[in-house]
Design an enzyme around this catalytic site. Sequence first.
Site, PDB file in Angstrom:
ATOM      1  N   ASP A   1      46.386 -50.366  14.826  1.00 32.18           N
ATOM      2  CA  ASP A   1      46.057 -51.651  14.615  1.00 32.18           C
ATOM      3  C   ASP A   1      45.713 -52.677  16.167  1.00 32.18           C
ATOM      4  OD1 ASP A   1      46.840 -51.944  12.452  1.00 32.18           O
ATOM      5  OD2 ASP A   1      49.155 -51.353  12.108  1.00 32.18           O
TER       6      ASP A   1
ATOM      7  N   THR B   1      51.391 -35.743   0.328  1.00 33.34           N
ATOM      8  CA  THR B   1      51.262 -34.550   0.925  1.00 33.34           C
ATOM      9  C   THR B   1      51.484 -35.337   2.290  1.00 33.34           C
ATOM     10  OG1 THR B   1      48.976 -34.695   1.418  1.00 33.34           O
ATOM     11  CG2 THR B   1      50.150 -33.678  -0.677  1.00 33.34           C
TER      12      THR B   1
ATOM     13  N   ASP C   1      50.767 -48.291  17.026  1.00 30.42           N
ATOM     14  CA  ASP C   1      49.637 -48.123  16.307  1.00 30.42           C
ATOM     15  C   ASP C   1      48.048 -48.034  16.763  1.00 30.42           C
ATOM     16  OD1 ASP C   1      47.468 -48.207  14.387  1.00 30.42           O
ATOM     17  OD2 ASP C   1      49.108 -47.577  12.606  1.00 30.42           O
TER      18      ASP C   1
ATOM     19  N   ARG D   1      45.003 -41.470   4.378  1.00 27.73           N
ATOM     20  CA  ARG D   1      46.019 -39.678   4.469  1.00 27.73           C
ATOM     21  C   ARG D   1      46.874 -39.866   2.800  1.00 27.73           C
ATOM     22  NH1 ARG D   1      50.095 -39.170   9.258  1.00 27.73           N
ATOM     23  NH2 ARG D   1      48.756 -40.103   9.822  1.00 27.73           N
TER      24      ARG D   1
END
Length: 208
Positions: A202, A107, A199, A103
């Site tokens: 994770d 942005t 997540d 990512r």
Amino acid sequence: MSKLFVSEHPLIHTKMAMLRSKETGTKEFREIIGEVASLLFYEATRELPLTDVAVQTPIAATICKTIDTKLAIVPILRAGIGMTDGILNLVPTTKIGHIGLYRNEETLEPVEYYCKLPADVEERTVLLTDPMLATGGSADMAIDALKKRGVKNIIFLCILAAPIGVERLQKNHPDVDIYAAAYDQELNELGYIVPGLGDAGDRIFGTK
Ligand code: PRP
Ligand code: URA
């Protein structure tokens, strides 16, 4: 518009309750992600084309049916990998590709950094996997990456989908059906699905 399938199966509800619980540890979480992926794959392959094959049973000759398309599983790195084995258990000779995205911190949009696909991927029906469809940015870009390489048949499998991600995919890729184990209404300010499961990467890989 593409189809959004959200499972209402009691087995998936039960497994989702376990995935959502923060008490569920990495080993169990990873195992359940695999099981839910198998169950979703079963649903997503319901309409695949079939062809006749001649089979000799111990008793008589007969005509059976088998799937008439080559498949490929393409996980989005990294959490999509958690869904691969569950699908492979059902179709062990299927080829596997990988798409890596990170990512952009400014942005928040994903950037492709890795793509390795089976050589004949354009002839295959691709099962694209990622446990989480949140803003839809990652799945949108991964589907673009597949189409750019000639893939025509894509089915997206996720564990949890949110409306904004579903809308984005249906707008940009109306030819790609979405199969989700569950559908949650909201994202929080960090882009996490609420109530969600946290997540996914994770929790699958034990990195937090
Ligand atoms: C998670 C998830 C998706 C993405 C979904 O990956 O596995 O790829 O976020 O969010 P989006 O729909 O808003 O794009 P993450 O970027 O956390 O990377 P990871 O797989 O390495 O954990
Ligand atoms: N990615 C995750 O891993 N979890 C979310 O809730 C949203 C995106």
